[in-house]
Design an enzyme around this catalytic site. Structure first.
Site, PDB file in Angstrom:
ATOM      1  N   GLN A  92      -1.409  -8.258  10.795  1.00 23.55           N
ATOM      2  CA  GLN A  92      -1.576  -7.782   9.425  1.00 23.55           C
ATOM      3  C   GLN A  92      -1.038  -8.774   8.397  1.00 23.55           C
ATOM      4  OE1 GLN A  92       0.281  -3.896   9.216  1.00 23.55           O
ATOM      5  NE2 GLN A  92      -0.883  -3.125  10.954  1.00 23.55           N
ATOM      6  N   HIS A 154       3.091  -4.152   9.293  1.00 20.74           N
ATOM      7  CA  HIS A 154       3.905  -3.408   8.328  1.00 20.74           C
ATOM      8  C   HIS A 154       4.773  -4.326   7.466  1.00 20.74           C
ATOM      9  CE1 HIS A 154       3.664   0.855  10.304  1.00 20.74           C
ATOM     10  NE2 HIS A 154       2.507   0.207  10.353  1.00 20.74           N
ATOM     11  N   GLU A 252       1.268   9.258   1.612  1.00 22.32           N
ATOM     12  CA  GLU A 252       2.059   9.743   0.474  1.00 22.32           C
ATOM     13  C   GLU A 252       1.737   8.988  -0.808  1.00 22.32           C
ATOM     14  OE1 GLU A 252       6.090  10.625   3.178  1.00 22.32           O
ATOM     15  OE2 GLU A 252       6.152   9.172   1.526  1.00 22.32           O
ATOM     16  N   TYR A 262      13.391   8.227   0.646  1.00 24.27           N
ATOM     17  CA  TYR A 262      12.094   8.905   0.739  1.00 24.27           C
ATOM     18  C   TYR A 262      11.811   9.456   2.133  1.00 24.27           C
ATOM     19  CZ  TYR A 262      11.453   7.912  -4.053  1.00 24.27           C
ATOM     20  OH  TYR A 262      11.625   7.932  -5.412  1.00 24.27           O
ATOM     21  N   TYR A 273       1.009   9.228  16.460  1.00 23.42           N
ATOM     22  CA  TYR A 273      -0.309   8.860  16.953  1.00 23.42           C
ATOM     23  C   TYR A 273      -0.536   9.460  18.331  1.00 23.42           C
ATOM     24  CZ  TYR A 273      -0.695   5.234  13.341  1.00 23.42           C
ATOM     25  OH  TYR A 273      -0.781   4.550  12.156  1.00 23.42           O
TER      26      TYR A 273
END
Length: 386
Positions: A92, A154, A252, A262, A273
Site C-alpha cells: 500500500q 496501513h 468511521e 478514538y 475479517y
C-alpha cells in the site's frame, strides 16, 4: 451510534462517457443534472489531489511508481513534476498525499520509505513549487513516523492544514492484529494509529496535548485510530474531520478532538475479517473514548472511506457544507449532508462505474474532482450539466 441516519443509496449514479449525466434523488441536496467529464486519463494509481498555489494548480500523486503530476483540466494534460523524493512503492506504500501549504509556495508530500532491515514507515516532506513550475526545489524532510515496522500496509498518510495553519497528518496502525489494550494505537509512546499536529516547518508546538508527557510522542494530537485516509477542515467551524477504515465494516467519520482516544481496537463497531466477531466493545460502552459522528457498523456494507472534501464551491449551491468521501470497496463517492454533528447519507455519486474512488477535492471552478484508483486511471470532474 444513535446519531446515524440513513437515506436509501439505490439507483444508478454516473455515466460512462465524457459529458454524461449523473442520476440522483430529487430530494435533499442531491441533483440529477450533473455532467461527468474525464479530465485526464492514463494515470497509475492516483492517491492524492490538491488544489492551490499561486496559479490554483491541480496536483495529483501516483502512488506507484511515485510520480507527482500537475493536471491542466482545460487542456486535458498532465505534466510530471520532478524533484520528488524516493519512495517505497510496495504493497500500500508509495507516494501518497499532497497538500499546498498556507503560503501557497510549499507543496507537502507524504510517502512510504524503506527504513532498512525490511521495515518501512510514513514520512512527511515539502518542496517549493513556483507558478507554472515543473520541479520541486529546496525539498526537505519534516517528520518521520516512529517506529518503522515490517509491514507494507496501513500508512495512513492523509494531510490537511487546519484553520490554525497547523499541519494535521494521519499515521496508520501498520496492520497490527493484537486487538487489545496493548495495541500500538492505544500506546502513545509511538506514532502509529494517530493524528499528528505539526507547525508548517515540521516542528512541534508546545501546546500539543501530550507535550511534557514522558510516555507520549509530542507530535500526537489524537490516537486510537486504525487507518485514516481522509482528512478535511469544516468550512464553517474549522473542525478537523477524518475518515477511517474499519476492519470488516466499522468504517468511521470522526471529528478530531485535542488529545482524544478514538478507541481502536478496544472500542469499535466493526468485526474481524472472516469471522464476523466483534472487535472490542462499542464506543458507547466506554467513557474514555470518542465515538464516530457517523459510521457503518458490522453488517452495514461500509464503503472503505478514503480521501474526502467538504464542498465549498459556488457551482452547486445546494451542496454547500456537504461532505464527499471516496468509497473504495463500494466503488462510489459517498455523499453526506452535515448539520452540526448530525450527519445523514444521501444518494452516492458515480455508483454505476465500478471504480474505486481514492480521493476527492473541490476545484476553483466549483467542480468536484475525483481520483479513481486503478493501474490505468482517470481524474474525473463533476459539474452542472449545461
Amino acid at each position: 451510534m444513535d446519531r446515524r441516519s440513513y437515506l436509501s443509496a439505490v439507483g444508478a449514479v454516473g455515466a460512462g462517457t465524457v459529458g454524461g449525466c449523473l442520476g440522483g434523488s430529487a430530494g435533499g441536496s442531491s441533483r440529477s443534472d450533473l455532467a461527468v467529464e474525464t479530465v485526464v486519463d492514463g494515470l497509475t494509481h492516483p492517491w492524492g489531489l490538491a488544489v492551490g498555489g499561486p496559479d490554483d494548480a491541480l496536483l495529483v500523486t501516483e502512488r506507484d511508481p511515485g510520480r507527482l503530476q500537475r493536471v491542466d483540466p482545460d487542456a486535458g494534460t498532465a505534466t510530471e513534476i520532478t524533484g520528488v523524493p524516493a519512495v517505497d512503492a510496495g504493497g500500500q506504500g508509495g507516494l501518497l498525499d499532497v497538500a499546498w501549504g498556507p503560503d501557497d509556495t510549499w507543496v507537502y508530500l507524504t510517502y512510504a520509505i524503506d527504513a532498512g532491515g525490511n521495515t518501512t514507515t510514513t514520512r512527511l516532506g515539502r518542496g517549493r513549487l513556483a507558478a507554472g513550475g515543473d520541479r520541486l526545489t529546496d525539498f526537505e524532510t519534516l517528520y518521520t513516523a516512529e517506529p518503522a515496522v515490517d509491514s507494507s500496509g496501513h500508512y495512513g498518510s492523509r494531510v490537511a492544514f487546519g484553520a490554525d495553519d497547523y499541519l494535521y497528518m494521519t499515521v496508520g496502525d501498520r496492520q497490527f492484529k493484537n486487538f487489545g489494550p496493548n495495541h500500538v494505537a492505544q500506546d502513545r509512546s509511538n506514532d502509529l494509529g494517530t493524528t499528528l499536529r505539526l507547525r508548517p516547518d515540521g516542528s512541534i508546538s508546545d501546546d500539543n496535548p501530550f507535550v511534557g508527557d514522558a510516555d507520549a510522542r509530542d507530535a500526537i494530537y489524537s490516537y486510537g485510530h486504525r487507518n485514516a485516509q481522509g482528512l478535511d477542515v469544516h468550512p464553517e467551524t474549522g473542525a478537523i474531520w477524518e475518515s477511517e477504515f474499519g476492519e470488516s465494516d466499522g468504517d468511521e467519520i470522526n471529528i478530531i478532538e485535542r488529545g482524544g482516544n478514538y478507541g481502536w481496537p478496544v472500542a469499535d463497531e466493526g468485526c474481524t475479517y472472516g469471522t464476523g466477531q466483534p472487535i472490542g466493545v462499542g464506543h458507547d460502552d466506554r467513557e474514555d473514548v470518542i465515538a464516530p459522528v457517523f459510521g457503518w457498523p458490522c453488517g452495514e456494507n461500509g464503503p472503505a472511506p478514503s480521501g474526502m472534501a467538504f464542498y465549498d464551491g459556488d457551482a452547486i449551491p445546494e451542496w454547500q457544507g456537504d461532505l464527499f468521501v471516496g468509497g473504495l470497496v463500494t466503488q462510489r463517492v459517498v455523499h453526506l449532508v452535515v448539520d452540526g454533528d448530525d450527519v445523514r447519507e444521501e444518494e452516492p455519486l458515480l455508483a454505476d462505474r465500478g471504480s474505486r474512488i481514492r480521493d476527492v477535492v473541490v476545484g476553483p471552478d466549483g467542480a468536484l474532482y475525483v481520483a479513481v484508483d486503478a493501474g490505468d486511471a482517470p481524474i474525473l470532474r463533476l459539474l452542472p450539466a449545461e
